[in-house]
Design a protein around this motif. Structure first.
Motif, PDB file in Angstrom:
ATOM      1  N   ARG A  45      26.255  45.673  36.765  1.00 48.63           N
ATOM      2  CA  ARG A  45      26.893  44.387  36.481  1.00 48.63           C
ATOM      3  C   ARG A  45      28.194  44.330  37.265  1.00 48.63           C
ATOM      4  N   HIS A  46      28.705  43.130  37.419  1.00 49.09           N
ATOM      5  CA  HIS A  46      29.948  42.920  38.171  1.00 49.09           C
ATOM      6  C   HIS A  46      30.947  42.166  37.299  1.00 49.09           C
ATOM      7  N   SER A  47      32.216  42.338  37.590  1.00 49.26           N
ATOM      8  CA  SER A  47      33.251  41.610  36.851  1.00 49.26           C
ATOM      9  C   SER A  47      33.449  40.200  37.407  1.00 49.26           C
ATOM     10  N   HIS A  48      32.692  39.852  38.443  1.00 50.64           N
ATOM     11  CA  HIS A  48      32.775  38.533  39.069  1.00 50.64           C
ATOM     12  C   HIS A  48      31.405  37.851  39.009  1.00 50.64           C
ATOM     13  N   ALA A  80      29.400  36.522  35.634  1.00 52.95           N
ATOM     14  CA  ALA A  80      30.096  37.808  35.498  1.00 52.95           C
ATOM     15  C   ALA A  80      29.544  38.579  34.301  1.00 52.95           C
ATOM     16  N   GLU A  81      29.484  39.886  34.442  1.00 53.88           N
ATOM     17  CA  GLU A  81      29.047  40.818  33.398  1.00 53.88           C
ATOM     18  C   GLU A  81      27.561  40.712  33.050  1.00 53.88           C
ATOM     19  N   LEU A 102      34.870  34.092  41.664  1.00 56.20           N
ATOM     20  CA  LEU A 102      35.379  33.944  40.302  1.00 56.20           C
ATOM     21  C   LEU A 102      35.357  32.465  39.961  1.00 56.20           C
TER      22      LEU A 102
END
Length: 124
Positions: A45-48, A80-81, A102
């Motif tokens: 997973r990514h924070s963006h 995100a996530e 973002l």
């Protein structure tokens, strides 16, 4: 992780200035090509937020517990996530344009199948 990226990242560019449009800020543009060594990515997973545009090859993308077929022309929007994984089935090395960004708003998962737009225009 750097070794893994060597096996599939062809191109990566981070804008020098913050690119903002409609409440979105682009972080990175990248072109990924899975090599013979990489049949599958691990679940991650990514924070963006992320847009994946498959230009060539195919396989499956696991998003959470659901598995979706992907082929050239498939576009996936991942918030995100969002947990996801690519599993290759095609003999051709998959080629995928990736836009990391973002967003000010929470985005839903979206999958657009081939034929939604013209591949020739996208490749240009």
């Amino acid at each position: 992780m750097a070794r893994l990226l060597e096996n599939y990242r062809v191109f990566s560019m981070e804008p020098q200035e913050s690119t903002v449009s409609g409440g979105c800020r682009i972080q990175r543009l990248a072109l990924h090509r899975h090599s013979e060594l990489l049949r599958s990515t691990g679940t991650h997973r990514h924070s963006h937020d992320q847009i994946l545009i498959y230009l060539r090859g195919g396989g499956n993308v696991r998003i959470g517990e659901n598995i979706h077929d992907v082929a050239a022309g498939t576009v996936i929007l991942l918030p995100a996530e969002c947990s996801h994984q690519f599993i290759r089935h095609s003999r051709r090395n998959p080629l995928c344009m990736v836009v990391d960004f973002l967003s000010e708003e929470k985005l839903p998962i979206s999958i657009q199948r081939p034929g939604t737009f013209r591949m020739s225009m996208l490749r240009k």
